[in-house]
Write a protein that holds these residues in place. Structure first.
Motif: not given
Length: 394
Positions: A3-24
């Motif tokens: 779907d061309p209207t939906v953001t392609d995740p592979t085109a997003s910021d490729p930086t890896e993230r680790l989110l810690t110490n959260a109520r997930v």
């Protein structure tokens, strides 16, 4: 097909993230102290306890899936901030997008009214203008989150089918709702409630002026509603677009919705209708402002009562974007036995699935990294950070 209207995740910021110490908050449970790893716009791992390495410490805040909003016409308040004052439509979309994003919503179906009427409404028949403005802002890379379209069709209006037909082939159309606000039925069975609504919205119409408006609407319903309703149902079926009913009140309304393959029932007005719809497999959507305020502004059934009865499936912010998050977090406090994961699903996973967006709406490996960091204190939700497909947008 992509779907061309939906953001392609592979085109997003490729930086890896680790989110810690959260109520997930997962789709089925809450990890009281956990972590989430993101890469290439997707969630790649979720863990309980201490993270495997140092990451971005969320300080014990909630980490929720980005919210999914199916019905909000709040874009109109940005396009027409005062009666007869029209803003640059693309600039209005960008302003609206910022408010939606900072409310914790990462996917929104912009609800555009698809009809024209000589009336007191500030925005009347502007769906084409606003749809084009959304495309302009999207193509220019000005939007933070995903915007799709919900066509709100007032079935008694003479030109509604032609206008819907002119828009329905856009790739971003994901929902069509069938509405009928004729005085004396559905949401406004109590005609005085509708008079109060228009006196406030239109800047003081007299009762004589309202009498003329109401008589015209009743005549339009008699002349056009039946044929338009069938034509809109056929149009949605031909394009494989999900349908929503609106303000179902009686068992006859429920039977009509079930007969026509309605997927979502927006804002049923009675307990009887909501229970029958839910039992028939139609997802019941109710207003988050109704819950936050403690009841319906139109005197109809309360969202909290439907939640307590087990027939609330989807929450919608309707006219207050921030209410969606607040209502989802408030639900467990108002309804005994309703846990946080179940409450959050009403504003994330369930609405996403209802319109075919199975790649989002929950925190799980392989899903889009649409995430929000939230601090919840004394009934107030503060959105701290928002990620859309792994990209920080607020």
């Amino acid at each position: 097909m992509t779907d061309p209207t939906v953001t392609d995740p592979t085109a997003s910021d490729p930086t890896e993230r680790l989110l810690t110490n959260a109520r997930v908050v997962l789709a089925d449970r809450v990890i009281e102290r956990g972590w989430v790893a993101i890469a290439r716009g997707r969630v790649v791992a979720v863990g309980d306890g201490a993270a495997p390495e140092k990451g971005d410490d969320l300080g014990g805040d909630l980490l929720l899936p980005g919210l999914v909003e199916l019905h909000t016409d709040h874009i109109e308040a940005h396009y027409v901030p005062r009666p007869k004052v029209y803003w640059n439509p693309a600039a209005a979309v960008v302003s609206y997008d910022g408010q939606i994003a900072t409310s914790g919503i990462t996917t929104v179906l912009d609800s555009l009214r698809v009809w024209r009427e000589e009336s007191a409404e500030a925005v009347d028949g502007q769906a084409t203008t606003l749809a084009a403005a959304i495309s302009t802002a999207r193509d220019a890379g000005l939007l933070r989150i995903d915007h799709l379209l919900h066509l709100r069709c007032e079935v008694p209006m003479p030109d509604v089918v032609d206008e819907a037909r002119s828009l329905v082939d856009r790739p971003d159309v994901r929902l069509i709702s069938l509405m009928d606000h004729t005085p004396g039925q559905r949401q406004f069975r109590d005609e005085e409630k509708l008079r109060i609504y228009y006196r406030g919205k239109a800047g003081g119409l007299t009762d004589a002026e309202l009498d003329v408006m109401f008589a015209r609407r009743i005549a339009l319903q008699a002349a056009h509603a039946g044929d338009n309703y069938r034509a809109l149902v056929d149009l949605a079926r031909a394009r494989d677009v999900p349908l929503a009913s609106h303000d179902d009140t009686t068992l006859d309304h429920v039977a009509e919705a079930v007969r026509d393959g309605i997927a979502i029932a927006e804002f049923p007005t009675t307990m009887e209708a909501a229970m029958a719809l839910h039992a028939a497999g139609v997802r019941v959507m109710m207003g988050a402002p109704n819950l936050v305020r403690g009841g319906s502004h139109s005197g109809n059934v309360a969202t909290a009562d439907l939640a307590a009865a087990g027939v609330l499936d989807i929450l919608s912010s309707d006219y207050v974007p921030s209410s969606l998050l607040g209502a989802a977090l408030l639900l467990p406090e108002l309804v005994p036995g309703l846990d946080l994961a179940t409450a959050v699903r009403t504003a994330s996973k369930t609405p996403a699935e209802a319109v075919g967006l199975t790649d989002r709406g929950e925190i799980a490996p392989g899903k889009r990294a649409d995430l929000i960091q939230v601090r919840w204190v004394d009934g107030i939700a503060a959105v701290r950070r928002v990620w859309s497909a792994g990209r920080r947008v607020a």
